[in-house]
Design a protein around this motif. Structure first.
Motif, PDB file in Angstrom:
ATOM      1  N   ASP A 243       0.729  -1.137  -0.135  1.00  0.00           N
ATOM      2  CA  ASP A 243      -0.019  -0.128  -0.183  1.00  0.00           C
ATOM      3  C   ASP A 243       0.669   1.402  -0.462  1.00  0.00           C
ATOM      4  O   ASP A 243       0.778   2.059  -0.062  1.00  0.00           O
ATOM      5  CB  ASP A 243      -0.928   0.036   0.772  1.00  0.00           C
ATOM      6  N   ARG A 244       2.189   1.190   0.421  1.00  0.00           N
ATOM      7  CA  ARG A 244       2.872   2.216   0.416  1.00  0.00           C
ATOM      8  C   ARG A 244       3.948   1.447   1.638  1.00  0.00           C
ATOM      9  O   ARG A 244       4.259   0.987   1.604  1.00  0.00           O
ATOM     10  CB  ARG A 244       2.448   3.949   1.951  1.00  0.00           C
ATOM     11  N   PRO A 245       5.228   2.868   0.195  1.00  0.00           N
ATOM     12  CA  PRO A 245       6.240   2.604   0.987  1.00  0.00           C
ATOM     13  C   PRO A 245       6.843   2.328   2.331  1.00  0.00           C
ATOM     14  O   PRO A 245       6.129   2.711   3.716  1.00  0.00           O
ATOM     15  CB  PRO A 245       7.471   3.592   0.397  1.00  0.00           C
ATOM     16  N   GLN A 246       7.875   1.788   2.777  1.00  0.00           N
ATOM     17  CA  GLN A 246       8.231   1.012   4.189  1.00  0.00           C
ATOM     18  C   GLN A 246       9.446   1.304   3.882  1.00  0.00           C
ATOM     19  O   GLN A 246      10.214   0.184   3.649  1.00  0.00           O
ATOM     20  CB  GLN A 246       7.856  -0.633   4.753  1.00  0.00           C
ATOM     21  N   VAL A 247      10.072   2.264   5.041  1.00  0.00           N
ATOM     22  CA  VAL A 247      11.710   2.783   5.009  1.00  0.00           C
ATOM     23  C   VAL A 247      12.117   2.197   6.450  1.00  0.00           C
ATOM     24  O   VAL A 247      11.781   2.326   7.240  1.00  0.00           O
ATOM     25  CB  VAL A 247      11.485   4.177   4.765  1.00  0.00           C
ATOM     26  N   VAL A 248      13.424   1.457   6.494  1.00  0.00           N
ATOM     27  CA  VAL A 248      13.731   0.889   7.306  1.00  0.00           C
ATOM     28  C   VAL A 248      15.208   1.060   7.369  1.00  0.00           C
ATOM     29  O   VAL A 248      15.772   1.450   6.538  1.00  0.00           O
ATOM     30  CB  VAL A 248      14.212  -0.797   6.881  1.00  0.00           C
ATOM     31  N   PHE A 249      14.944   2.344   8.764  1.00  0.00           N
ATOM     32  CA  PHE A 249      17.148   2.299   8.663  1.00  0.00           C
ATOM     33  C   PHE A 249      17.449   1.845   9.784  1.00  0.00           C
ATOM     34  O   PHE A 249      17.646   1.321  10.947  1.00  0.00           O
ATOM     35  CB  PHE A 249      17.177   4.253   9.724  1.00  0.00           C
ATOM     36  N   LYS A 250      19.255   1.084   9.913  1.00  0.00           N
ATOM     37  CA  LYS A 250      19.109   0.179  10.054  1.00  0.00           C
ATOM     38  C   LYS A 250      21.230   0.610  11.018  1.00  0.00           C
ATOM     39  O   LYS A 250      21.715   0.869  10.622  1.00  0.00           O
ATOM     40  CB  LYS A 250      19.927  -1.785   9.724  1.00  0.00           C
ATOM     41  N   HIS A 251      20.706   1.402  11.868  1.00  0.00           N
ATOM     42  CA  HIS A 251      21.377   1.756  12.955  1.00  0.00           C
ATOM     43  C   HIS A 251      22.778   1.552  14.250  1.00  0.00           C
ATOM     44  O   HIS A 251      21.812   0.153  14.730  1.00  0.00           O
ATOM     45  CB  HIS A 251      21.390   3.000  13.562  1.00  0.00           C
ATOM     46  N   SER A 252      23.619   1.216  14.344  1.00  0.00           N
ATOM     47  CA  SER A 252      24.659   0.956  15.045  1.00  0.00           C
ATOM     48  C   SER A 252      24.674   1.874  16.113  1.00  0.00           C
ATOM     49  O   SER A 252      25.134   3.572  15.465  1.00  0.00           O
ATOM     50  CB  SER A 252      26.018   0.516  14.786  1.00  0.00           C
ATOM     51  N   THR A 253      24.064   1.644  17.127  1.00  0.00           N
ATOM     52  CA  THR A 253      24.330   3.156  18.021  1.00  0.00           C
ATOM     53  C   THR A 253      26.103   3.304  18.433  1.00  0.00           C
ATOM     54  O   THR A 253      26.087   4.428  19.501  1.00  0.00           O
ATOM     55  CB  THR A 253      23.935   2.840  19.545  1.00  0.00           C
ATOM     56  N   ARG A 254      26.457   2.362  17.974  1.00  0.00           N
ATOM     57  CA  ARG A 254      27.811   2.629  18.674  1.00  0.00           C
ATOM     58  C   ARG A 254      28.930   2.783  17.714  1.00  0.00           C
ATOM     59  O   ARG A 254      29.874   2.740  17.819  1.00  0.00           O
ATOM     60  CB  ARG A 254      28.565   1.000  19.635  1.00  0.00           C
ATOM     61  N   CYS A 255      27.987   3.622  16.920  1.00  0.00           N
ATOM     62  CA  CYS A 255      28.665   3.682  15.626  1.00  0.00           C
ATOM     63  C   CYS A 255      28.692   5.337  14.771  1.00  0.00           C
ATOM     64  O   CYS A 255      27.652   5.459  14.730  1.00  0.00           O
ATOM     65  CB  CYS A 255      28.891   3.357  14.315  1.00  0.00           C
ATOM     66  N   GLY A 256      29.636   6.435  15.496  1.00  0.00           N
ATOM     67  CA  GLY A 256      29.717   7.837  15.052  1.00  0.00           C
ATOM     68  C   GLY A 256      29.048   8.165  13.561  1.00  0.00           C
ATOM     69  O   GLY A 256      28.478   9.314  13.061  1.00  0.00           O
ATOM     70  N   ILE A 257      29.707   7.224  12.669  1.00  0.00           N
ATOM     71  CA  ILE A 257      28.492   7.417  11.131  1.00  0.00           C
ATOM     72  C   ILE A 257      27.810   6.869  10.981  1.00  0.00           C
ATOM     73  O   ILE A 257      26.908   7.797  10.508  1.00  0.00           O
ATOM     74  CB  ILE A 257      30.035   6.540  10.028  1.00  0.00           C
TER      75      ILE A 257
END
Length: 121
Positions: free
Chosen positions: A37-51
């Motif tokens: 029905d609509r785009p689903q966006v997933v942000f995979k984030h490492s909370t230990r990484c400055g970048i």
């Protein structure tokens, strides 16, 4: 650290980004269904990484007014198994940070590291 505390840091008049925390397998199945029905966006984030933190802020600044999509935030440190499941289901090798856009149950677009800033729906 609670997810909400990452995004409510008193940044003036800037709206809080509409993240949905992704932390259960059932949510992954549901977002794949919802992608019809609509785009689903997933942000995979490492909370230990400055970048990863830098790209998360850049992503929020670019996408803050985007409508017509659901945005999911995956904490890779806390939910490593769910990240592996996304890689298996999508066929996209895991990287961090990484953004995947799903449409019709398939990956429409993917970007990692600095390429995240160039991603669009």
């Amino acid at each position: 650290m609670k997810l909400g505390s990452l995004f409510k840091s008193g940044r003036g008049d800037k709206p809080v980004f509409p993240w949905k925390p992704l932390n259960q397998e059932e949510q992954l199945e549901q977002l794949l269904q919802d992608s019809a029905d609509r785009p689903q966006v997933v942000f995979k984030h490492s909370t230990r990484c400055g970048i990863s933190s830098m790209m998360l802020r850049r992503f929020e600044n670019i996408w803050i007014n985007e409508e017509g999509a659901d945005f999911y935030y995956l904490d890779l440190i806390s939910f490593r198994g769910l990240s592996a499941m996304i890689a298996d289901k999508s066929g996209v090798r895991h990287e961090s940070p990484q953004v995947l856009i799903f449409e019709n149950g398939q990956v429409k677009a993917v970007a990692s590291h600095s390429a995240i800033g160039e991603l669009s729906l």
